[in-house]
Each structure stands twice: as structure tokens, then as C-alpha cells.
Design a protein around this motif. Sequence first.
Motif, PDB file in Angstrom:
ATOM      1  N   THR A  68      -4.101   4.157   0.597  1.00  0.00           N
ATOM      2  CA  THR A  68      -4.857   4.291   1.838  1.00  0.00           C
ATOM      3  C   THR A  68      -4.747   5.698   2.401  1.00  0.00           C
ATOM      4  O   THR A  68      -3.749   6.387   2.196  1.00  0.00           O
ATOM      5  N   TRP A  69      -5.809   6.109   3.115  1.00  0.00           N
ATOM      6  CA  TRP A  69      -5.829   7.378   3.837  1.00  0.00           C
ATOM      7  C   TRP A  69      -6.231   7.078   5.268  1.00  0.00           C
ATOM      8  O   TRP A  69      -7.240   6.429   5.515  1.00  0.00           O
ATOM      9  N   PHE A 118     -13.020  10.939  -2.935  1.00  0.00           N
ATOM     10  CA  PHE A 118     -12.671  11.715  -4.124  1.00  0.00           C
ATOM     11  C   PHE A 118     -11.807  10.901  -5.084  1.00  0.00           C
ATOM     12  O   PHE A 118     -12.094  10.805  -6.284  1.00  0.00           O
ATOM     13  N   TRP A 119     -10.735  10.288  -4.557  1.00  0.00           N
ATOM     14  CA  TRP A 119      -9.841   9.536  -5.431  1.00  0.00           C
ATOM     15  C   TRP A 119     -10.497   8.266  -5.961  1.00  0.00           C
ATOM     16  O   TRP A 119     -10.204   7.838  -7.077  1.00  0.00           O
ATOM     17  N   SER A 120     -11.402   7.672  -5.202  1.00  0.00           N
ATOM     18  CA  SER A 120     -12.145   6.523  -5.694  1.00  0.00           C
ATOM     19  C   SER A 120     -12.949   6.912  -6.936  1.00  0.00           C
ATOM     20  O   SER A 120     -12.909   6.225  -7.964  1.00  0.00           O
ATOM     21  N   GLU A 121     -13.660   8.029  -6.853  1.00  0.00           N
ATOM     22  CA  GLU A 121     -14.452   8.516  -7.994  1.00  0.00           C
ATOM     23  C   GLU A 121     -13.561   8.975  -9.138  1.00  0.00           C
ATOM     24  O   GLU A 121     -13.837   8.703 -10.301  1.00  0.00           O
ATOM     25  N   THR A 122     -12.481   9.683  -8.813  1.00  0.00           N
ATOM     26  CA  THR A 122     -11.590  10.213  -9.835  1.00  0.00           C
ATOM     27  C   THR A 122     -10.975   9.108 -10.675  1.00  0.00           C
ATOM     28  O   THR A 122     -10.955   9.183 -11.906  1.00  0.00           O
ATOM     29  N   LEU A 123     -10.468   8.067 -10.012  1.00  0.00           N
ATOM     30  CA  LEU A 123      -9.780   6.991 -10.720  1.00  0.00           C
ATOM     31  C   LEU A 123     -10.707   5.866 -11.167  1.00  0.00           C
ATOM     32  O   LEU A 123     -10.303   5.016 -11.959  1.00  0.00           O
ATOM     33  N   GLY A 124     -11.930   5.845 -10.632  1.00  0.00           N
ATOM     34  CA  GLY A 124     -12.835   4.739 -10.933  1.00  0.00           C
ATOM     35  C   GLY A 124     -12.398   3.455 -10.249  1.00  0.00           C
ATOM     36  O   GLY A 124     -12.681   2.364 -10.730  1.00  0.00           O
ATOM     37  N   TRP A 125     -11.688   3.596  -9.131  1.00  0.00           N
ATOM     38  CA  TRP A 125     -11.240   2.446  -8.349  1.00  0.00           C
ATOM     39  C   TRP A 125     -12.180   2.271  -7.172  1.00  0.00           C
ATOM     40  O   TRP A 125     -12.510   3.236  -6.483  1.00  0.00           O
ATOM     41  N   PRO A 126     -12.591   1.046  -6.885  1.00  0.00           N
ATOM     42  CA  PRO A 126     -13.526   0.850  -5.777  1.00  0.00           C
ATOM     43  C   PRO A 126     -12.862   1.041  -4.412  1.00  0.00           C
ATOM     44  O   PRO A 126     -11.656   0.828  -4.248  1.00  0.00           O
ATOM     45  N   LEU A 127     -13.689   1.477  -3.456  1.00  0.00           N
ATOM     46  CA  LEU A 127     -13.256   1.495  -2.070  1.00  0.00           C
ATOM     47  C   LEU A 127     -13.123   0.053  -1.598  1.00  0.00           C
ATOM     48  O   LEU A 127     -14.038  -0.742  -1.793  1.00  0.00           O
ATOM     49  N   VAL A 128     -11.993  -0.286  -1.023  1.00  0.00           N
ATOM     50  CA  VAL A 128     -11.803  -1.630  -0.478  1.00  0.00           C
ATOM     51  C   VAL A 128     -11.722  -1.587   1.048  1.00  0.00           C
ATOM     52  O   VAL A 128     -11.626  -2.620   1.692  1.00  0.00           O
ATOM     53  N   TRP A 129     -11.767  -0.367   1.600  1.00  0.00           N
ATOM     54  CA  TRP A 129     -11.790  -0.187   3.051  1.00  0.00           C
ATOM     55  C   TRP A 129     -12.447   1.150   3.317  1.00  0.00           C
ATOM     56  O   TRP A 129     -12.109   2.154   2.686  1.00  0.00           O
ATOM     57  N   ALA A 147      -9.468   3.157   1.787  1.00  0.00           N
ATOM     58  CA  ALA A 147      -8.465   2.592   0.883  1.00  0.00           C
ATOM     59  C   ALA A 147      -9.147   2.282  -0.437  1.00  0.00           C
ATOM     60  O   ALA A 147     -10.313   1.901  -0.474  1.00  0.00           O
ATOM     61  N   ILE A 148      -8.402   2.472  -1.523  1.00  0.00           N
ATOM     62  CA  ILE A 148      -8.873   2.122  -2.857  1.00  0.00           C
ATOM     63  C   ILE A 148      -7.844   1.210  -3.501  1.00  0.00           C
ATOM     64  O   ILE A 148      -6.692   1.139  -3.055  1.00  0.00           O
ATOM     65  N   ARG A 149      -8.296   0.520  -4.550  1.00  0.00           N
ATOM     66  CA  ARG A 149      -7.393  -0.373  -5.270  1.00  0.00           C
ATOM     67  C   ARG A 149      -7.881  -0.517  -6.701  1.00  0.00           C
ATOM     68  O   ARG A 149      -9.085  -0.580  -6.958  1.00  0.00           O
ATOM     69  N   SER A 150      -6.954  -0.579  -7.608  1.00  0.00           N
ATOM     70  CA  SER A 150      -7.305  -0.772  -9.003  1.00  0.00           C
ATOM     71  C   SER A 150      -8.112  -2.056  -9.154  1.00  0.00           C
ATOM     72  O   SER A 150      -7.808  -3.067  -8.507  1.00  0.00           O
ATOM     73  N   ALA A 187       0.830  -1.202   0.000  1.00  0.00           N
ATOM     74  CA  ALA A 187       0.000   0.000   0.000  1.00  0.00           C
ATOM     75  C   ALA A 187       0.861   1.248   0.000  1.00  0.00           C
ATOM     76  O   ALA A 187       1.973   1.254   0.533  1.00  0.00           O
ATOM     77  N   LEU A 188       0.325   2.282  -0.613  1.00  0.00           N
ATOM     78  CA  LEU A 188       0.861   3.630  -0.499  1.00  0.00           C
ATOM     79  C   LEU A 188      -0.006   4.298   0.556  1.00  0.00           C
ATOM     80  O   LEU A 188      -1.188   4.557   0.321  1.00  0.00           O
ATOM     81  N   ALA A 189       0.547   4.506   1.743  1.00  0.00           N
ATOM     82  CA  ALA A 189      -0.221   5.049   2.862  1.00  0.00           C
ATOM     83  C   ALA A 189      -0.110   6.564   2.867  1.00  0.00           C
ATOM     84  O   ALA A 189       0.996   7.115   2.875  1.00  0.00           O
ATOM     85  N   CYS A 190      -1.259   7.236   2.859  1.00  0.00           N
ATOM     86  CA  CYS A 190      -1.312   8.687   2.793  1.00  0.00           C
ATOM     87  C   CYS A 190      -2.014   9.251   4.024  1.00  0.00           C
ATOM     88  O   CYS A 190      -2.892   8.609   4.593  1.00  0.00           O
TER      89      CYS A 190
END
Length: 138
Positions: free
Chosen positions: A70-71, A41-52, A59-62, A29-32
Motif C-alpha cells: 500500500t501507498w 507504477f508498481w502495479s504495471e511493473t509487477l503485473g499486480w492489479p490495483l485493489v485500492w 494498494a496492489i496485491r499479487s 500489508a506492507l505499508a509504504c
Amino acid sequence: MVLADPEGNEFCVIEPGNNFLADCGFIGALACDGSQEVGYFWSETLGWPLVWDQDQETAIRSPRGGPKITWGGPPLMPKTGKNRLHFDLAPPIHGDRQAEVDRLLSLGATRIDTGQGEVSRVVMADPDGNEFCVLTPR
């Protein structure tokens, strides 16, 4: 265990058996530092689902797998100066950069004027104020 690279950038070595990162590969993970809102925001921006999404941590993941982003939720560290790490978004090759900028604004991003005049990117910030760039499609 928290370690640091030669430049002082911290990273964690996670013990075997960690279920959250079990199927991520060598880099888990890239922890932010960031709010729940910025995870959305990043989930919607990238179209990656929330996994947490628990206790204001997200957290999101491709959809193709790989590391998670992760945030950690509050309390957030005070922002001092420019972030060392930021995202560059590249719209599709024949995409419309202005349409992408408008979409990001509707999701909660803001434009940042860097005083550089006409450049090949638009500098923006996510809801927590973290800078990112939208590049000109090739």
C-alpha cells in the motif's frame, strides 16, 4: 496499535474485523509512504492489479493472494538518505535485462548511477525516487 521491533522499525497490529486486510493472512500489508503515481507504477511493473485506489491512496496485491503493498498518498515524508527497504527485481531466467530496464524506463523509472562501475544489477528509482535494483538473469 503501533508497535516497534527491537531496532525501532514500526509496525501496526490491526484489530479483528478489518475488511481491507481480512483475507491477507498473518501479514496483511506492507505499508509504504508514496504517491498514487508510484502505486500505478508498481502495479504495471509487477503485473499486480490495483485493489485500492481512493483519495490518492493505492494498494496492489499479487493475483495469487498474500499481503498487499500500500501507498498512503500525500503528504509524503521528506526523503533523507537511502531507504531501509527496497525491491530487487529478477527478470525471467532467460530474460533480457536491458529490455526490462527499457520497459521500466517507459513506465516512469529512472536510472541511478551509484558509481560502482560494472555490477550484476542496474540501480533504478521509481517515480517517487525510491531505489530498486534489476538483477542479472541467471
